[in-house]
Write an enzyme that holds these catalytic residues in place. Structure first.
Site, PDB file in Angstrom:
ATOM      1  CG  ASP A 217      -7.319   3.566  -0.724  1.00 18.86           C
ATOM      2  OD1 ASP A 217      -7.892   2.473  -0.632  1.00 18.86           O
ATOM      3  OD2 ASP A 217      -7.314   4.383   0.212  1.00 18.86           O
TER       4      ASP A 217
ATOM      5  CE  LYS B 155      -4.401   1.157   0.203  1.00 20.34           C
ATOM      6  NZ  LYS B 155      -5.583   0.472  -0.316  1.00 20.34           N
TER       7      LYS B 155
HETATM    8  P1  NDP Z   1     -12.857   8.040  -2.754  1.00 25.50           P
HETATM    9  O1  NDP Z   1     -11.773   9.017  -2.549  1.00 25.50           O
HETATM   10  O2  NDP Z   1     -13.406   7.819  -4.118  1.00 25.50           O
HETATM   11  O3  NDP Z   1     -14.087   8.384  -1.773  1.00 25.50           O
HETATM   12  C1  NDP Z   1     -13.944   8.424  -0.408  1.00 25.50           C
HETATM   13  C2  NDP Z   1     -15.245   8.908   0.191  1.00 25.50           C
HETATM   14  O4  NDP Z   1     -15.165   8.812   1.612  1.00 25.50           O
HETATM   15  C3  NDP Z   1     -15.539  10.362  -0.110  1.00 25.50           C
HETATM   16  O5  NDP Z   1     -16.919  10.565  -0.120  1.00 25.50           O
HETATM   17  C4  NDP Z   1     -14.885  11.074   1.060  1.00 25.50           C
HETATM   18  O6  NDP Z   1     -15.419  12.351   1.319  1.00 25.50           O
HETATM   19  C5  NDP Z   1     -15.195  10.125   2.194  1.00 25.50           C
HETATM   20  N1  NDP Z   1     -14.150  10.242   3.215  1.00 25.50           N
HETATM   21  C6  NDP Z   1     -12.806  10.164   3.029  1.00 25.50           C
HETATM   22  N2  NDP Z   1     -12.163  10.346   4.184  1.00 25.50           N
HETATM   23  C7  NDP Z   1     -13.105  10.561   5.111  1.00 25.50           C
HETATM   24  C8  NDP Z   1     -13.061  10.823   6.495  1.00 25.50           C
HETATM   25  N3  NDP Z   1     -11.900  10.902   7.160  1.00 25.50           N
HETATM   26  N4  NDP Z   1     -14.259  10.959   7.120  1.00 25.50           N
HETATM   27  C9  NDP Z   1     -15.432  10.851   6.445  1.00 25.50           C
HETATM   28  N5  NDP Z   1     -15.523  10.619   5.134  1.00 25.50           N
HETATM   29  C10 NDP Z   1     -14.385  10.474   4.482  1.00 25.50           C
HETATM   30  O7  NDP Z   1     -12.316   6.671  -2.136  1.00 25.50           O
HETATM   31  P2  NDP Z   1     -12.841   5.193  -2.373  1.00 25.50           P
HETATM   32  O8  NDP Z   1     -14.306   5.182  -2.558  1.00 25.50           O
HETATM   33  O9  NDP Z   1     -11.966   4.576  -3.381  1.00 25.50           O
HETATM   34  O10 NDP Z   1     -12.446   4.518  -0.978  1.00 25.50           O
HETATM   35  C11 NDP Z   1     -13.366   4.454   0.137  1.00 25.50           C
HETATM   36  C12 NDP Z   1     -12.939   3.360   1.078  1.00 25.50           C
HETATM   37  O11 NDP Z   1     -12.934   2.108   0.380  1.00 25.50           O
HETATM   38  C13 NDP Z   1     -11.518   3.490   1.659  1.00 25.50           C
HETATM   39  O12 NDP Z   1     -11.500   2.939   2.962  1.00 25.50           O
HETATM   40  C14 NDP Z   1     -10.691   2.607   0.727  1.00 25.50           C
HETATM   41  O13 NDP Z   1      -9.492   2.164   1.364  1.00 25.50           O
HETATM   42  C15 NDP Z   1     -11.667   1.475   0.503  1.00 25.50           C
HETATM   43  N6  NDP Z   1     -11.408   0.666  -0.672  1.00 25.50           N
HETATM   44  C16 NDP Z   1     -11.354   1.210  -1.918  1.00 25.50           C
HETATM   45  C17 NDP Z   1     -11.141   0.407  -3.022  1.00 25.50           C
HETATM   46  C18 NDP Z   1     -11.193   0.936  -4.397  1.00 25.50           C
HETATM   47  O14 NDP Z   1     -11.161   0.119  -5.338  1.00 25.50           O
HETATM   48  N7  NDP Z   1     -11.312   2.236  -4.628  1.00 25.50           N
HETATM   49  C19 NDP Z   1     -10.867  -1.024  -2.866  1.00 25.50           C
HETATM   50  C20 NDP Z   1     -11.041  -1.528  -1.515  1.00 25.50           C
HETATM   51  C21 NDP Z   1     -11.270  -0.689  -0.481  1.00 25.50           C
HETATM   52  P3  NDP Z   1     -14.695  13.656   0.721  1.00 25.50           P
HETATM   53  O15 NDP Z   1     -15.043  13.663  -0.725  1.00 25.50           O
HETATM   54  O16 NDP Z   1     -15.287  14.764   1.501  1.00 25.50           O
HETATM   55  O17 NDP Z   1     -13.235  13.460   0.986  1.00 25.50           O
END
Ligand code: NDP
Length: 443
Positions: free
Chosen positions: A163, A123
């Site tokens: 991510d 990662k």
């Molecule tokens: P994105 O950046 O596309 O979206 C993240 C979302 O979560 C946004 O809506 C963001 O809000 C919100 N967010 C981020 N940080 C915080 C925080 N500290 N508190 C509250 N809300 C928060 O990321 P992903 O959708 O790709 O990832 C989301 C989760 O899924 C993570 O835990 C990631 O590790 C996990 N994941 C992702 C994969 C992937 O293929 N993308 C695969 C497996 C797991 P804002 O826009 O305001 O920042």
């Protein structure tokens, strides 16, 4: 024995609570496996598993639009390559530090193992905040980041992906720089654009895969997704495509969020509006109510778990559901919780779900669809051909997510904890890596 290893992990990695949390959960689950396999103890498998093979920290200087030099810190933790090249995403978020990257990298080892594909765990990321930055600034940051990362990765060594904060735009800038530095066109990053080596379904994979896993959980629980009320936190890649699949299957998604607040739309979220705001205009989710005046917006994130729902999908970030939120969800009658984000439920929250017989799908099993389709992207790159959407989607559902569900369920049963997919996923993921490490000697 696992207690002593855990104490050593805490001592050796001070100030990294997220990493401690991820390790503790796994160690608790695999303790019975170690009892059954003294050869794992003798070979120091667990002591080696919790220590990354390599940790890279580097300076990322770049120039902002005002001509001012900015400096961020970059990370890549190459955790374990016993079953394949390091594989895992890059996170760009101001909260990133080595403890977050290590927790994610550690989880990734077992998750990748569960997929059945040949991928080790890694990662990376940086404490850079893409929010509010121009395209030019994001490009200059990505180029500087790759300037260093390029010397450590490669299609058979380490294959990063997206991510939080890293989507198609960032992968494009990173890939362009990699190609320039190395002068080769290889499948070194996944999540690439469809015109230059990307795989169909990669964008949707984590969210769709989560729902395919959820369907297996619901089948065993005797419930139907059709007509169910769903809350999906976050509004990024995972949340949007999980919500889309739920809607396609006849569920009503009533709430989503971002890091500033959450939305409640009793008539069901209009995903087209969310996608336009988040994927195209890069705006806050708050703007949704301008398009759907009957919806409600509330500042703050945790309130989303007070909304009554049948299915909760924490799809934003780590530790977003604490004990109190879990208790509220249970009081409101939740049937199932499936984790799209990594480690979104605290250990206390997980205990609440298990105690109350809520069907619970832990992240490293339920959200493995993203990295699995990344694995399929690597396979397509090596073959120099592209699979159709239908073929890839079917493989994701039947070949990957259903297989993971069955493995986790079977391991939980074998070790006397039927229905506990947390234990089942940890054991099923661990055993394959442990066997490989044992076979390959002390390295
Ligand atoms: P994105 O950046 O596309 O979206 C993240 C979302 O979560 C946004 O809506 C963001 O809000 C919100 N967010 C981020 N940080 C915080 C925080 N500290 N508190 C509250 N809300 C928060 O990321 P992903 O959708 O790709 O990832 C989301 C989760 O899924 C993570 O835990 C990631 O590790 C996990 N994941 C992702 C994969 C992937 O293929 N993308 C695969 C497996 C797991 P804002 O826009 O305001 O920042």
């Amino acid at each position: 024995m696992v207690k002593a290893i855990f104490e050593q992990v805490k001592k050796r990695n001070p100030g990294e609570p997220e990493f401690h949390q991820a390790v503790e959960e796994v160690l608790e689950s695999i303790a019975p496996v170690l009892e059954k396999h003294p050869e794992y103890k003798a070979a120091g498998i667990v002591e080696r598993l919790v220590e990354p093979e390599r940790q890279i920290l580097f300076r990322v200087p770049w120039v902002d639009d005002k001509g001012v030099v900015q400096v961020n810190r970059g990370f890549r933790v190459e955790f374990n390559s016993a079953i394949g090249p390091y594989k895992g995403g890059l996170r760009l978020h101001p909260s990133v530090y080595i403890g977050i990257i290590k927790f994610l990298g550690f989880e990734q080892i077992l998750k990748n193992s569960l997929t059945g594909l040949a991928m080790g765990g890694g990662k990376g990321g940086a404490d850079f905040d893409p929010k509010g930055k121009s395209d030019g600034e994001v490009m200059r940051f990505c180029q500087s980041f790759m300037g260093e990362l390029a010397r450590h990765i490669g299609p058979d060594t380490d294959v990063p992906a997206g991510d939080i904060g890293v989507g198609g735009r960032e992968i494009g800038y990173l890939y362009g720089m990699y190609r320039k530095i190395r002068n080769e066109f290889t499948g070194v990053l996944t999540g690439k654009g469809l015109d230059w080596g990307g795989s169909l379904v990669r964008t949707e994979a984590t969210g769709y895969g989560l729902v395919y896993f959820l369907l297996q959980m619901l089948k065993d629980a005797g419930k139907d997704i059709k007509g169910a009320t769903v809350v999906s936190s976050g509004s990024g890649n995972v949340s949007i495509y999980a919500a889309q699949k739920c809607q396609q299957l006849g569920a009503k998604v009533v709430a989503m969020s971002d890091s500033a607040g959450y939305l409640y739309d009793k008539d069901g979220i209009d995903l087209k509006v969310v996608q336009q705001l988040k994927e195209v205009e890069r705006k806050r989710i708050k703007e949704y109510i301008k398009h759907r005046p009957d919806a409600k917006y509330q500042e703050g994130c945790s309130g989303i778990w007070t909304i009554k729902c049948d299915i909760a999908l924490p799809n934003a970030t780590q530790n977003e559901i604490n004990k109190k939120s879990a208790e509220t969800l249970v009081e409101n009658g939740v049937w199932a919780v499936a984790e799209g984000a990594n480690m979104p439920s605290t250990p206390d929250a997980i205990k609440v779900f298990l105690k109350n017989k809520v069907a619970f799908g832990p992240a490293k099993a339920a959200n493995a669809g993203g990295v699995a389709v990344s694995g399929l992207e690597m396979a397509q790159n090596s073959q120099r051909l592209s699979w159709s959407f239908e073929k890839t989607d079917k493989y994701l559902d039947e070949g990957i997510m259903q297989h993971i569900y069955r493995s986790a369920k079977k391991s939980a049963e074998e070790y006397g904890q039927p229905g506990n997919l947390v234990v089942g996923a940890n054991i099923a993921g661990f055993e394959k890596v442990a066997r490989a490490m044992l076979a390959q000697g002390i390295i």
